[in-house]
Design a protein around this motif. Structure first.
Motif, PDB file in Angstrom:
ATOM      1  N   ARG A  36     -13.501  19.341 -74.732  1.00 59.00           N
ATOM      2  CA  ARG A  36     -13.475  19.204 -73.252  1.00 59.00           C
ATOM      3  C   ARG A  36     -13.994  17.744 -73.017  1.00 59.00           C
ATOM      4  NH1 ARG A  36      -9.497  22.213 -70.661  1.00 59.00           N
ATOM      5  NH2 ARG A  36      -9.482  24.306 -71.684  1.00 59.00           N
ATOM      6  N   VAL A  37     -15.118  17.706 -73.382  1.00 57.38           N
ATOM      7  CA  VAL A  37     -16.016  16.418 -73.354  1.00 57.38           C
ATOM      8  C   VAL A  37     -14.892  15.064 -73.975  1.00 57.38           C
ATOM      9  CG1 VAL A  37     -17.764  14.903 -73.473  1.00 57.38           C
ATOM     10  CG2 VAL A  37     -17.766  17.303 -73.206  1.00 57.38           C
ATOM     11  N   VAL A  38     -14.474  15.350 -75.028  1.00 56.14           N
ATOM     12  CA  VAL A  38     -13.636  14.212 -75.635  1.00 56.14           C
ATOM     13  C   VAL A  38     -12.369  13.892 -75.006  1.00 56.14           C
ATOM     14  CG1 VAL A  38     -12.110  13.478 -77.593  1.00 56.14           C
ATOM     15  CG2 VAL A  38     -14.442  14.587 -77.874  1.00 56.14           C
ATOM     16  N   LEU A  80     -13.871  18.751 -67.249  1.00 55.57           N
ATOM     17  CA  LEU A  80     -15.345  18.890 -66.884  1.00 55.57           C
ATOM     18  C   LEU A  80     -15.608  20.032 -66.065  1.00 55.57           C
ATOM     19  CD1 LEU A  80     -16.427  15.224 -66.320  1.00 55.57           C
ATOM     20  CD2 LEU A  80     -16.591  16.427 -68.513  1.00 55.57           C
ATOM     21  N   VAL A  81     -14.579  20.582 -65.416  1.00 56.20           N
ATOM     22  CA  VAL A  81     -15.056  21.933 -64.655  1.00 56.20           C
ATOM     23  C   VAL A  81     -14.559  23.051 -65.417  1.00 56.20           C
ATOM     24  CG1 VAL A  81     -14.709  20.563 -62.612  1.00 56.20           C
ATOM     25  CG2 VAL A  81     -12.876  21.810 -63.455  1.00 56.20           C
ATOM     26  N   GLU A  82     -14.333  23.267 -66.864  1.00 55.89           N
ATOM     27  CA  GLU A  82     -13.915  24.239 -67.332  1.00 55.89           C
ATOM     28  C   GLU A  82     -15.035  25.258 -67.350  1.00 55.89           C
ATOM     29  OE1 GLU A  82     -11.602  26.750 -69.865  1.00 55.89           O
ATOM     30  OE2 GLU A  82     -11.171  24.864 -68.814  1.00 55.89           O
ATOM     31  N   ALA A 100     -23.910  22.682 -68.286  1.00 51.72           N
ATOM     32  CA  ALA A 100     -24.169  21.655 -69.413  1.00 51.72           C
ATOM     33  C   ALA A 100     -24.090  22.305 -70.744  1.00 51.72           C
ATOM     34  CB  ALA A 100     -25.411  21.058 -69.094  1.00 51.72           C
ATOM     35  N   THR A 101     -24.666  23.623 -70.815  1.00 53.78           N
ATOM     36  CA  THR A 101     -24.445  24.357 -72.139  1.00 53.78           C
ATOM     37  C   THR A 101     -23.173  24.349 -72.640  1.00 53.78           C
ATOM     38  OG1 THR A 101     -26.556  25.514 -71.509  1.00 53.78           O
ATOM     39  CG2 THR A 101     -25.245  26.278 -73.503  1.00 53.78           C
ATOM     40  N   ALA A 102     -22.154  25.076 -71.518  1.00 51.88           N
ATOM     41  CA  ALA A 102     -20.805  25.231 -71.864  1.00 51.88           C
ATOM     42  C   ALA A 102     -20.073  23.868 -72.310  1.00 51.88           C
ATOM     43  CB  ALA A 102     -20.227  25.765 -70.581  1.00 51.88           C
ATOM     44  N   LEU A 103     -20.336  23.008 -71.805  1.00 48.94           N
ATOM     45  CA  LEU A 103     -19.847  21.616 -72.298  1.00 48.94           C
ATOM     46  C   LEU A 103     -20.124  21.175 -73.555  1.00 48.94           C
ATOM     47  CD1 LEU A 103     -19.611  19.601 -68.895  1.00 48.94           C
ATOM     48  CD2 LEU A 103     -17.802  20.723 -69.935  1.00 48.94           C
ATOM     49  N   LEU A 104     -21.453  21.485 -73.772  1.00 49.24           N
ATOM     50  CA  LEU A 104     -22.090  21.100 -75.029  1.00 49.24           C
ATOM     51  C   LEU A 104     -21.168  21.974 -76.370  1.00 49.24           C
ATOM     52  CD1 LEU A 104     -25.980  20.429 -74.537  1.00 49.24           C
ATOM     53  CD2 LEU A 104     -24.168  18.708 -74.959  1.00 49.24           C
ATOM     54  N   ARG A 105     -21.047  23.160 -75.740  1.00 49.67           N
ATOM     55  CA  ARG A 105     -20.408  24.133 -77.116  1.00 49.67           C
ATOM     56  C   ARG A 105     -18.941  24.090 -76.965  1.00 49.67           C
ATOM     57  NH1 ARG A 105     -24.147  29.517 -76.806  1.00 49.67           N
ATOM     58  NH2 ARG A 105     -26.182  28.596 -76.817  1.00 49.67           N
ATOM     59  N   VAL A 131     -21.280  13.817 -64.863  1.00 55.00           N
ATOM     60  CA  VAL A 131     -20.643  13.197 -66.438  1.00 55.00           C
ATOM     61  C   VAL A 131     -19.534  12.169 -65.959  1.00 55.00           C
ATOM     62  CG1 VAL A 131     -19.442  14.188 -68.257  1.00 55.00           C
ATOM     63  CG2 VAL A 131     -21.213  15.039 -67.356  1.00 55.00           C
ATOM     64  N   LEU A 132     -18.726  12.628 -64.986  1.00 50.33           N
ATOM     65  CA  LEU A 132     -17.631  11.607 -64.596  1.00 50.33           C
ATOM     66  C   LEU A 132     -18.251  10.229 -64.044  1.00 50.33           C
ATOM     67  CD1 LEU A 132     -14.670  11.784 -64.656  1.00 50.33           C
ATOM     68  CD2 LEU A 132     -14.477  12.523 -62.146  1.00 50.33           C
ATOM     69  N   LEU A 133     -19.192  10.067 -63.241  1.00 48.25           N
ATOM     70  CA  LEU A 133     -19.779   8.999 -62.933  1.00 48.25           C
ATOM     71  C   LEU A 133     -20.164   8.039 -64.075  1.00 48.25           C
ATOM     72  CD1 LEU A 133     -21.929   9.771 -59.563  1.00 48.25           C
ATOM     73  CD2 LEU A 133     -19.986   8.067 -59.826  1.00 48.25           C
ATOM     74  N   VAL A 134     -20.928   8.871 -64.918  1.00 51.59           N
ATOM     75  CA  VAL A 134     -21.107   8.289 -66.342  1.00 51.59           C
ATOM     76  C   VAL A 134     -20.194   7.683 -67.012  1.00 51.59           C
ATOM     77  CG1 VAL A 134     -22.520   8.427 -68.276  1.00 51.59           C
ATOM     78  CG2 VAL A 134     -23.461   9.417 -66.422  1.00 51.59           C
ATOM     79  N   LEU A 135     -19.131   8.192 -67.160  1.00 52.97           N
ATOM     80  CA  LEU A 135     -17.802   7.874 -68.089  1.00 52.97           C
ATOM     81  C   LEU A 135     -17.128   6.770 -67.269  1.00 52.97           C
ATOM     82  CD1 LEU A 135     -16.225  11.189 -68.852  1.00 52.97           C
ATOM     83  CD2 LEU A 135     -17.820   9.801 -70.203  1.00 52.97           C
TER      84      LEU A 135
END
Length: 551
Positions: A355-357, A394-396, A346-351, A429-433
């Motif tokens: 990737r999230v976009v 999301l698996v970055e 989660a920290t890696a995705l926030l930073r 995250v993918l389920l939420v999207l």
């Protein structure tokens, strides 16, 4: 003690520098004449092979498209919707390509010198313009020629959909392609001139503004595709060079602007070419030497990685040239040990918000492909690769960990368990999207029962993405391959190794009748993706143990 003073040495005037430069380049041309002749032969052979492949594979497809267009098989509601959306969709495409060309200049610009020239020529008292400007000209001519050909093919295909005569549509597409190729190369040269990190930090708002403009253009294009003609289609083509280059093609659509608008677009595109050429020619000689050295090294590393079909190393070489974003967001530290890996992910995705976009973009595309009630099966199946691309973003964090296994060497879990832990955050995250996309579709009145299968696809999509993240280097025996009547199997085996995760998962998901093939939603359509997800989880554990532990 008298302080020693270091005074600059005498400098050559412009005339003497021009004489020295001419003599040095003439000497270099004589010494490298044999190598230059070999390079010409190599380029000629490459052009011959490209032309031969186009004649064998490309021309029959173009003729088939022309026959289908003349018979009316390609024309219908979908073709009319595409043609009506050209005034907004085509500028979005052209602006995106131009911006991508400019972004590439951050690690490999159009003006690229070989290491020998960097080590021997640049330290000499030569005129940089005589050395760097020809590189810009060659890059501009090459990219413009390629873009012209691609644009001509695109214009011909639009003719098959019903946009004017074939020769006019082909010419209009060539104009659009040539404009994008030359303007993109010139803009990339300007970016290369100013791509040093301190300057780039001060100019970050320019990049953000450019991508915001592209996002707005795609939003307007999406509205045109969904709702048909509206006011933006009369504004976007005049909004900038990306729209001027599209005017000749939009003038060919039935009910579109008059032909004079197309000629106006040609004139405006010519002005854009002249202005861009002046910018690129002025920027090329002023590219700093340290930028040229750095990009030459990066280009060699990327080239070596591509020759060995190691796409991950190529991407790592490119990523190393990018400035690190100063983002320090992180969720609160977990109080239980089993939450450590999800917290790190989660920290890696926030930073890495990019990737999230992109995950949001591909998830939205997945939902959009499943919504049309009369969509054919090939269109519905395109939702599978779109969903996989969302999962791959999301698996970055897991991919970064496999690039450097020292990140996880002190964790108390074996490789198989650690890989499964990496699936938790991406799955949520993918389920939420997907849920948000389905809710948006219901609110927009385009709900489809096919969207109910999306939650069942999540385990398989995340599993395929993680298998790719843990794939490791290509085995030597696959790189070597074996000789067959059709050639060496090494390149094909290496490519299959790189894409084995999505190939297996998406292939298994596509073979069973269900909503993704236009059938009704049933029990099998829900249970089969879950079974594929379980199989991918098992395969993920095996792959992670082999990559991390070597057994």
């Amino acid at each position: 003690m008298t302080e020693l003073e270091t005074r600059p040495g005498p400098t050559l005037d412009e005339a003497e520098a021009a004489r020295v430069t001419g003599a040095m380049l003439a000497r270099l041309r004589m010494v490298r004449s044999l190598r230059r002749e070999e390079r010409r032969k190599s380029i000629a052979y490459t052009l011959y092979c490209t032309a031969l492949l186009f004649v064998i594979w490309g021309l029959p497809l173009l003729f088939a498209a022309a026959d289908a267009g003349s018979d009316g098989r390609l024309r219908g509601a979908a073709a009319e919707r595409v043609l009506s959306a050209l005034p907004t969709a085509l500028p979005a495409v052209l602006a995106t390509v131009t911006l991508l060309m400019a972004g590439r200049a951050l690690w490999q610009g159009p003006v690229l010198l070989e290491r020998a020239a960097l080590s021997w020529l640049l330290p000499q008292p030569v005129l940089r313009r005589a050395l760097l400007l020809p590189r810009f000209v060659v890059a501009a001519v090459t990219s413009t020629a390629v873009a012209t050909g691609v644009g001509a093919v695109g214009g011909f295909l639009l003719h098959a959909l019903g946009a004017g005569s074939w020769w006019v549509a082909t010419g209009a597409g060539a104009v659009a392609g040539a404009t994008v190729g030359f303007v993109g190369t010139s803009l990339a040269t300007a970016v290369q001139r100013h791509c040093e990190k301190p300057q780039l930090a001060r100019r970050s708002w320019i990049r953000l503004t450019a991508w915001a403009v592209v996002a707005v253009l795609w939003l307007l294009a999406g509205v045109s595709l969904v709702h048909g003609e509206w006011a933006a289609e009369h504004v976007v083509p005049w909004s900038g060079p990306w729209g001027w280059a599209a005017l000749p093609l939009t003038a060919l659509v039935d009910g579109g602007p008059p032909p004079v608008v197309g000629w106006t677009g040609v004139a405006l595109s010519t002005l854009a070419l002249v202005a861009a050429g002046r910018v690129g020619a002025a920027a090329a000689p002023r590219i700093p030497t340290r930028v040229l050295r750095k990009q030459a090294g990066t280009a060699l590393r990327v080239q070596a990685s591509l020759y060995s079909l190691d796409l991950r190393q190529a991407r790592a070489a490119v990523r190393a040239t990018r400035p690190r974003a100063a983002i320090s967001l992180r969720p609160p530290l977990p109080r239980r040990g089993w939450l450590l890996v999800p917290w790190r992910d989660a920290t890696a995705l926030l930073r890495a918000p990019g990737r999230v976009v992109w995950a949001v973009v591909w998830a939205a595309a997945t939902v959009a492909l499943l919504c049309p009630a009369d969509a054919p099966a090939p269109v519905l199946l395109m939702a599978l690769p779109a969903g996989y691309l969302a999962a791959a973003q999301l698996v970055e964090p897991a991919r970064l960990e496999t690039d450097d296994i020292r990140r996880s060497v002190h964790l108390p879990w074996p490789a198989r368990v650690l890989a499964l832990w990496h699936a938790l955050v991406p799955s949520v995250v993918l389920l939420v999207l997907f849920a948000a996309g389905a809710g948006a579709a219901a609110g927009a009145g385009v709900w489809s029962e096919r969207l109910l299968v999306l939650p069942a696809l999540v385990p398989a999509l995340i599993g395929a993405a993680l298998v790719s993240a843990y794939r490791g280097p290509v085995p030597v025996h696959l790189m070597i391959g074996s000789m067959t009547p059709l050639g060496d199997t090494g390149p094909l085996g290496a490519l299959m190794w790189q894409a084995r995760g999505p190939l297996v998962a998406l292939g298994c998901l596509a073979v069973v009748d269900g909503p993704l093939r236009g059938a009704e939603l049933g029990v099998v359509a829900i249970l089969w993706p879950l079974a594929v997800g379980a199989g991918m989880a098992w395969w993920l554990g095996k792959t992670a143990r082999w990559t991390i532990s070597g057994r």
